[in-house]
Design a protein around this motif. Structure first.
Motif, PDB file in Angstrom:
ATOM      1  N   MET A 124       0.884  -1.348  -0.081  1.00 33.65           N
ATOM      2  CA  MET A 124       0.092  -0.065  -0.048  1.00 33.65           C
ATOM      3  C   MET A 124       0.735   1.070   0.033  1.00 33.65           C
ATOM      4  O   MET A 124       1.835   1.530   0.688  1.00 33.65           O
ATOM      5  N   SER A 125       0.417   2.219  -0.789  1.00 29.52           N
ATOM      6  CA  SER A 125       1.186   3.343  -1.063  1.00 29.52           C
ATOM      7  C   SER A 125       0.988   4.466   0.105  1.00 29.52           C
ATOM      8  O   SER A 125      -0.144   4.613   0.500  1.00 29.52           O
ATOM      9  N   SER A 146      -3.000   5.580   1.168  1.00 30.74           N
ATOM     10  CA  SER A 146      -3.732   5.724  -0.085  1.00 30.74           C
ATOM     11  C   SER A 146      -5.203   5.475   0.197  1.00 30.74           C
ATOM     12  O   SER A 146      -6.091   6.100  -0.456  1.00 30.74           O
ATOM     13  N   ARG A 147      -5.556   4.496   1.099  1.00 27.80           N
ATOM     14  CA  ARG A 147      -6.846   4.333   1.383  1.00 27.80           C
ATOM     15  C   ARG A 147      -7.660   5.154   2.230  1.00 27.80           C
ATOM     16  O   ARG A 147      -8.878   4.792   2.508  1.00 27.80           O
ATOM     17  N   LEU A 197      -9.879   7.660   3.579  1.00 30.10           N
ATOM     18  CA  LEU A 197     -10.909   8.549   3.243  1.00 30.10           C
ATOM     19  C   LEU A 197     -10.894  10.043   3.872  1.00 30.10           C
ATOM     20  O   LEU A 197     -10.375  10.281   4.730  1.00 30.10           O
ATOM     21  N   MET A 250     -14.562  10.042  -1.106  1.00 28.28           N
ATOM     22  CA  MET A 250     -13.040  10.542  -1.890  1.00 28.28           C
ATOM     23  C   MET A 250     -12.053  10.137  -0.853  1.00 28.28           C
ATOM     24  O   MET A 250     -12.194  10.273   0.510  1.00 28.28           O
ATOM     25  N   PHE A 251     -10.933   9.701  -1.570  1.00 23.79           N
ATOM     26  CA  PHE A 251      -9.567   9.544  -0.675  1.00 23.79           C
ATOM     27  C   PHE A 251      -8.990  11.002  -0.330  1.00 23.79           C
ATOM     28  O   PHE A 251      -9.017  11.953  -1.028  1.00 23.79           O
ATOM     29  N   VAL A 295      -6.080  11.585  -0.361  1.00 26.09           N
ATOM     30  CA  VAL A 295      -4.982  11.939  -1.153  1.00 26.09           C
ATOM     31  C   VAL A 295      -5.340  12.668  -2.502  1.00 26.09           C
ATOM     32  O   VAL A 295      -4.673  13.377  -3.210  1.00 26.09           O
TER      33      VAL A 295
END
Lengths: 287, 162
Positions: free
Chosen positions: B1-2, B21-22, B24, B64-65, B67
């Protein structure tokens, strides 16, 4: 609910996005508006290993007329359709649909390209684009190609885009004189999918229907045209009997499934009613 | 995972963080920034309790994330009142009893703010349409519509006075 783990990329150019797709293959999903994909990821219905966010690529969001077509950039937000003078004044079928897709908050992020690329028969744009006879533009490592909308939807959530292609644009033919369109949707509440909805585009000449295309929403496993209903109209004066026959043809050729929105019989009959009402509205606009 | 370094302006203040990245956006706002006025209601993109403004447009921050909001300007309900003075929308909800339990209120306020920025003098229908992505289980909406009408009038009077 938390989505599964994934790697995230936000390319600045289309070429970069395509090379990421080539590199990651079917592990990767394109993130456009995210209004279908992110909920699916939160339910763990979708578990992409890589997300390629195309929101930061310039030049994918536009609405303009060119060579007899309305060109819609894939990243055009649904709300931009509602705010567009061109759409509101000339593309009534599209304008009708834009007002009833999900809810206003979702429409601020959701994109036209995403709605089509997701290829959900419950989404509104597939039926709209089928009725318009639109063309989809796809960019991949070997360049850009055009796909007729009739060849685009292949199965439930499946379409004819290759794994390494990105939908970049939708082209809608500018309606000729005597052409009118409409979209009518019955939904339980704002934000829900249609129980049934119909997209109709008609051309009338001297009281006779010379061309008709009808798309149906959420009453088949694959977004569909009601071709028998179209045939019931073409070459006819659109009397009450002819319109009823088209409605009945659509009810017979659709293929709904029973769910919390109703039984198969109910959805078929509702499709008959929605198709009839939408034909009448399209007729008014064609004249 | 980034992992990603992001900077988001929230209510006019830049916040930088290293995020998964995940993550929210709503979790970034509530947990990283401790701004718990933005609520989580349905968790399924249905209710609008998590509505915030991103570059002036109302969106559901649960869909929406974080990031994705890198570099964006985010407005939450905490940024509405200025100098201890309620925003006319907040005042409208107070004066017109636009809430009972209050759970949907921050989302309603942000949707209404976006609506009035596009359409300063909306009809009742346009208000109902504008908040149709926000669910309220207490009021039956009538008092919320009145609250937004109150705010629209007050904002227009302020504009004339200015």
């Amino acid at each position: 609910m938390i989505p599964g783990e994934f790697d995230y990329h936000s390319p600045q150019t289309l070429a970069e996005a395509i090379s990421l797709l080539v590199e990651h293959g079917d592990e990767a999903k394109i993130l456009a508006g995210g209004q279908s994909l992110i909920p699916a990821m939160r339910f763990r219905l979708a578990l992409p290993g890589t997300l390629i966010d195309i929101n930061r690529i310039d030049g994918l969001s536009y609405l303009r007329e060119e060579n007899g077509h309305l060109l819609i950039g894939a990243m055009t937000r649904e709300s931009a359709l509602e705010e567009s003078d061109i759409v509101q004044s000339k593309y009534h079928l599209l304008a009708d649909a834009a007002a009833v897709i999900a809810d206003p908050l979702v429409r601020n992020l959701a994109t036209v390209g995403g709605n089509i690329a997701h290829s959900d028969p419950a989404n509104d744009h597939p039926a709209v684009m089928l009725a318009y006879g639109a063309t989809v533009m796809a960019a991949g490592p070997n360049g850009t190609r055009r796909i007729a909308i009739d060849d685009f939807f292949t199965d439930l959530f499946e379409n004819s885009l290759e794994e390494n292609e990105i939908l970049t644009e939708i082209r809608i033919p500018t309606p000729a004189a005597g052409t009118g369109g409409a979209y009518l949707k019955l939904e339980r509440k704002v934000g829900d999918y249609a129980i049934s909805a119909a997209a109709v585009q008609l051309t009338m000449s001297g009281g006779t229907c010379t061309a008709a295309r009808i798309g149906l929403t959420n009453v088949s496993p694959v977004p569909m045209r009601a071709k028998n209903a179209e045939q019931a109209l073409v070459g006819q004066t659109l009397t009450d009997d002819v319109i009823e026959a088209a409605g009945q043809a659509a009810a017979a050729e659709c293929d709904p499934s029973q769910d919390l929105r109703g039984s198969v019989a109910y959805k078929r009959d509702l499709t008959r009613v929605m198709v009839k009402r939408t034909i009448r509205k399209a007729m008014e606009r064609a004249n | 995972m980034s992992k990603h370094s992001i900077t988001i302006s929230v209510n006019g203040t830049d916040h930088s963080a290293e995020v998964d990245s995940r993550l929210l956006l709503v979790h970034f706002i509530r947990e990283n920034l401790d701004l718990t006025g933005t609520h989580i209601g349905c968790d399924t993109t249905s209710c609008g309790a998590c509505t915030v403004l991103i570059n002036g447009r109302a969106v559901k921050s649960c869909t929406m994330f974080a990031v994705q909001a890198n570099g964006a300007e985010v407005d939450t309900v905490e940024g509405m009142a200025e100098g201890g003075q309620l925003h006319p929308l907040q005042e409208g909800f107070w004066e017109k009893h636009g809430l009972q339990c209050g759970y949907c209120t921050p989302g309603m306020l942000m949707s209404a703010k976006h609506l009035l920025s596009k359409n300063p003098n909306p009809t009742e229908d346009e208000i109902r349409w504008g908040i149709s992505g926000n669910l309220c289980r207490c009021t039956g909406y009538n008092k919320i519509v009145e609250a937004i009408q109150y705010a629209a009038e007050k904002l227009q009077q302020e504009e004339v006075a200015a």
